[in-house]
Design an enzyme around this catalytic site. Structure first.
Site, PDB file in Angstrom:
ATOM      1  N   ASP A 194       0.844  -1.190   0.000  1.00 57.08           N
ATOM      2  CA  ASP A 194       0.000   0.000   0.000  1.00 57.08           C
ATOM      3  C   ASP A 194       0.882   1.243   0.000  1.00 57.08           C
ATOM      4  OD1 ASP A 194      -2.198   1.766   0.274  1.00 57.08           O
ATOM      5  OD2 ASP A 194      -3.256   0.357   1.562  1.00 57.08           O
ATOM      6  N   ASP A 245       3.197   1.381  -4.947  1.00 61.20           N
ATOM      7  CA  ASP A 245       2.243   2.043  -5.825  1.00 61.20           C
ATOM      8  C   ASP A 245       1.900   1.043  -6.926  1.00 61.20           C
ATOM      9  OD1 ASP A 245       0.902   3.547  -7.729  1.00 61.20           O
ATOM     10  OD2 ASP A 245       2.276   5.256  -7.616  1.00 61.20           O
ATOM     11  N   ASN A 287      -6.555  -5.358  -4.774  1.00 58.55           N
ATOM     12  CA  ASN A 287      -7.635  -4.620  -4.134  1.00 58.55           C
ATOM     13  C   ASN A 287      -7.486  -3.105  -4.247  1.00 58.55           C
ATOM     14  OD1 ASN A 287      -9.791  -4.124  -1.878  1.00 58.55           O
ATOM     15  ND2 ASN A 287      -7.913  -3.160  -1.121  1.00 58.55           N
ATOM     16  N   TYR A 343     -14.506   5.259 -13.500  1.00 62.03           N
ATOM     17  CA  TYR A 343     -14.509   4.126 -12.573  1.00 62.03           C
ATOM     18  C   TYR A 343     -15.177   2.905 -13.202  1.00 62.03           C
ATOM     19  CZ  TYR A 343     -14.858   1.744  -8.030  1.00 62.03           C
ATOM     20  OH  TYR A 343     -14.742   0.843  -6.983  1.00 62.03           O
ATOM     21  N   LYS A 387     -13.368  -0.691 -14.002  1.00 65.82           N
ATOM     22  CA  LYS A 387     -13.814  -1.914 -13.334  1.00 65.82           C
ATOM     23  C   LYS A 387     -14.396  -2.922 -14.324  1.00 65.82           C
ATOM     24  CE  LYS A 387     -12.658  -0.899  -9.100  1.00 65.82           C
ATOM     25  NZ  LYS A 387     -11.626  -1.692  -8.382  1.00 65.82           N
ATOM     26  N   THR A 442     -17.185   1.835   3.734  1.00 63.74           N
ATOM     27  CA  THR A 442     -15.762   2.115   3.886  1.00 63.74           C
ATOM     28  C   THR A 442     -15.527   3.619   3.829  1.00 63.74           C
ATOM     29  OG1 THR A 442     -15.329   2.052   1.512  1.00 63.74           O
ATOM     30  CG2 THR A 442     -15.171  -0.050   2.712  1.00 63.74           C
TER      31      THR A 442
END
Length: 332
Positions: free
Chosen positions: A117, A146, A173, A238, A242, A273
Site C-alpha cells: 500500500d 504504488d 484490491n 470508474y 472496473k 468504507t
C-alpha cells in the site's frame, strides 16, 4: 449449515425468542452469522433481514401474533475447508477498508499476509493492518507500493516469498474512487482511474502469474465493482476501469487454468468504507441504502469472506468468475 426455525410469539418478545433459539442451537466453534427474516405481523407485514440485536417491531406498539423464520448460518473453517494455514497472501491496498478486512480475515484463517500500500496507517484509524495480523499469530510485512509501478509489486512478491519461500494467493484490491459523469471527467481523472483501477490490476496479475508459474500455481482475486457490471451514475472512469478488470480476469483465467492458476473477480456493491464516505458524491450513502434491495450497504467483512473463500480449497474448481457481493443491486 442452514437451520430454519419458526416460532410464534408476541412481537414485543421476539428478541427474547431469538436469544433462546440461538442458545438452543449450540453451533460448533467458528464464525456465526445470524439474521432475522420474514417477520410477519397481521395486519402489518415486515420483510426484514437484520442483525440479531435489531429486529423490527410494529410501530403501533400493540402485541400481534408473529411468525418468525430464523436462519442461522454456521461458517466453520474445518467444515468449509477455508483453512488458510501455511499460505502467504499479498493484498494490495491492504491498509484500509475492504483490503484491511481481507488481510485480517485471511490471517484469522491462518495465512501470512503481505500488505502492499501507499500508506501504512488505516484511513479509518486504528492499528496498522500488519500489527493487527501479527496479533492473530500470523506473520505480516508491509511494503510501500504504488500499483501503477510494476517494480513496486515485484518487490512485494519478493517480500512475500521471503516470508514462506513462496506465496499462494494475490489479491488486487487497491483502487481509486473519485469519478463523475462523462462530460465532467477530465483527462487527469480518467488517467488516474484507469492507471490505478485497471493498469494496477494488470501489474498485480502479471507479477502474481510470473511467480505462480514457477511455483506450481496459486489463486488471484481481483476486486472489481458492480460499476463494472452495470452503469453507475456519475461513474465514467470508474465504471470503465472496473469493467476492464472483469474482462481481464476472465482472459487471464483462461490462459493459465492449465497451469494451476485460478483467477476470479469479486464485485462489491456499495460498501461501508472510508472510500464510500469520503470519495463519492454527497448523498451516495443514502442512495445506496434506498436503491439496494437489501436496504443497506455491505460490510468490508462480507466482501472479505467471499475473497477468502475464492483463495481457499473450497473454490478449487472455480475460475474466471465474477462474484457480486452487492445486496442484489446489479440484478434489479
Amino acid at each position: 449449515m442452514v437451520v430454519d426455525l419458526k416460532a410464534t410469539n408476541s412481537c414485543h418478545i421476539i428478541t427474547q425468542v431469538v436469544d433462546i433459539l440461538s442458545s438452543a442451537l449450540d453451533p460448533p466453534p467458528g464464525d456465526h452469522r445470524v439474521s432475522i427474516s420474514n417477520i410477519v405481523c397481521d395486519p402489518l407485514t415486515l420483510d426484514r433481514a437484520s442483525s440479531i440485536g435489531d429486529p423490527r417491531t410494529p410501530p403501533c406498539g400493540r402485541s400481534h401474533t408473529a411468525v418468525m423464520t430464523k436462519r442461522v448460518f454456521v461458517d466453520h473453517a474445518e467444515t468449509m475447508r477455508m483453512d488458510c494455514s501455511g499460505r502467504t497472501i499479498v493484498v494490495t491496498g491492504g491498509s484500509s477498508g475492504i483490503g484491511r478486512s481481507i488481510a485480517l480475515t485471511a490471517a484469522e484463517r491462518g495465512a501470512n499476509v503481505v500488505v502492499a500500500d501507499l500508506e501504512q496507517s488505516p484511513r479509518e484509524g486504528g492499528t496498522p493492518t500488519t500489527e493487527a495480523v501479527r496479533d492473530t499469530g500470523s506473520e505480516s510485512e508491509f511494503v510501500n507500493a504504488d500499483v501503477t509501478d510494476l517494480e513496486d509489486l515485484r518487490r512485494a512478491a519478493e517480500v512475500a516469498s521471503e516470508l514462506d519461500g513462496t506465496f499462494d494467493a494475490w489479491v488486487n484490491n487497491a483502487g481509486y474512487g473519485a469519478t463523475d459523469e462523462l462530460t465532467k471527467t477530465d483527462a487527469e481523472n480518467w488517467e488516474r482511474s484507469i492507471e490505478t483501477n485497471l493498469t494496477g490490476v494488470y501489474h498485480g496479475c502479471l507479477t502474481a502469474v510470473e511467480s505462480m508459474l514457477a511455483n506450481g500455481g496459486g489463486s488471484i482475486v481481483n476486486i472489481a465493482s458492480g460499476a463494472g457490471v452495470i452503469g453507475f451514475l456519475n461513474s465514467a472512469s470508474y465504471s470503465a476501469a472496473k469493467g476492464g478488470v472483469i474482462a481481464l480476469t476472465q482472459q487471464v483465467a483462461v490462459d493459465y487454468a492449465a497451469d494451476g492458476i485460478r483467477v476470479n473477480a469479486v464485485s462489491p456493491g456499495f460498501t461501508d468504507t472510508e472510500m464510500l464516505r469520503q470519495d463519492t458524491h454527497d448523498g451516495t450513502e443514502s442512495y445506496a441504502e434506498k436503491k439496494t434491495p437489501m436496504r443497506r450497504t455491505g460490510t468490508p467483512e462480507e466482501v472479505a469472506d467471499t475473497v477468502v473463500f475464492l483463495v481457499s480449497d473450497s473454490a478449487s474448481f472455480i475460475t474466471g468468475e465474477n462474484v457480486r457481493v452487492d445486496g442484489g443491486y446489479t440484478v434489479q
